[in-house]
Scaffold this motif. Structure first.
Motif, PDB file in Angstrom:
ATOM      1  N   LEU A   1       2.116  12.428  -9.373  1.00  0.00           N
ATOM      2  CA  LEU A   1       2.136  13.140  -8.086  1.00  0.00           C
ATOM      3  C   LEU A   1       3.531  13.114  -7.453  1.00  0.00           C
ATOM      4  N   ARG A   2       4.228  11.989  -7.577  1.00  0.00           N
ATOM      5  CA  ARG A   2       5.589  11.917  -7.032  1.00  0.00           C
ATOM      6  C   ARG A   2       6.516  12.901  -7.746  1.00  0.00           C
TER       7      ARG A   2
ATOM      8  N   TYR B   1       7.708   6.915  -1.798  1.00  0.00           N
ATOM      9  CA  TYR B   1       6.779   7.683  -0.960  1.00  0.00           C
ATOM     10  C   TYR B   1       5.459   6.933  -0.816  1.00  0.00           C
TER      11      TYR B   1
ATOM     12  N   LEU C   1      -6.256   9.210   0.032  1.00  0.00           N
ATOM     13  CA  LEU C   1      -5.981   9.688  -1.328  1.00  0.00           C
ATOM     14  C   LEU C   1      -6.114   8.542  -2.329  1.00  0.00           C
TER      15      LEU C   1
ATOM     16  N   PHE D   1       1.591   7.100  -0.190  1.00  0.00           N
ATOM     17  CA  PHE D   1       0.422   7.983  -0.207  1.00  0.00           C
ATOM     18  C   PHE D   1      -0.585   7.516   0.831  1.00  0.00           C
ATOM     19  N   SER D   2      -1.404   8.446   1.308  1.00  0.00           N
ATOM     20  CA  SER D   2      -2.406   8.093   2.309  1.00  0.00           C
ATOM     21  C   SER D   2      -3.458   7.165   1.703  1.00  0.00           C
TER      22      SER D   2
ATOM     23  N   LEU E   1      -0.144   8.256  -9.513  1.00  0.00           N
ATOM     24  CA  LEU E   1       0.806   8.305  -8.408  1.00  0.00           C
ATOM     25  C   LEU E   1       2.210   8.669  -8.885  1.00  0.00           C
TER      26      LEU E   1
END
Length: 150
Positions: free
Chosen positions: A23-24, A33, A39, A35-36, A20
């Motif tokens: 990804l950020r 942020y 995901l 995440f769903s 994560l």
């Protein structure tokens, strides 16, 4: 001293933390942020599979990660084992970059892939990552086409 660990299922939360964070940073998302659920749940489940190897670089906390995903396809003349791999999730925290950490993790994963009979490793490279991959003898290729089904 930096420790390199081949992650196991027991390291799932460390894997998720590094995934994560990567990804950020790569997607220029804010620190908070969200995440769903899809995901996050699917990422956790994927780390349970035997179709990947992830290396974590640890210096009191996770400072880097790299994952190789194993794919089996029908054997061909150029790939008689049918074993291929895709490199993903290569990331080093900005405070630790340019110290050879990502290169070390990549070399561990390339060795693992060779031991598993893989004949080709693919990856999607950012501009920032291309020099690293070229050091490991990856070459840019335009040989494939993609159909996006999402």
């Amino acid at each position: 001293m930096i420790e390199y660990v081949v992650a196991s299922k027991d390291d799932k939360e460390l894997l998720m933390q590094s995934r994560l964070e990567m990804l950020r940073v790569v997607n220029e998302l804010p620190f908070d942020y969200e995440f769903s659920k899809e995901l996050i749940d699917n990422s956790r489940e994927y780390f349970n599979s035997n179709n990947q190897t992830t290396v974590l670089a640890i210096d009191e906390c996770v400072i880097g990660c790299a994952t190789i995903c194993y794919i089996e396809v029908m054997p061909t003349f150029s790939h008689p084992t049918g074993k291929r791999a895709h490199l993903m999730n290569v990331y080093t925290n900005s405070k630790y970059r340019r110290q050879g950490i990502a290169l070390y993790m990549l070399n561990l994963l390339i060795k693992d892939a060779k031991e598993k009979g893989v004949t080709e490793i693919s990856l999607d490279a950012t501009e920032l990552g291309k020099p690293l991959y070229k050091k490991c003898n990856f070459v840019e290729a335009d040989e494939y086409m993609v159909l996006n089904l999402k």
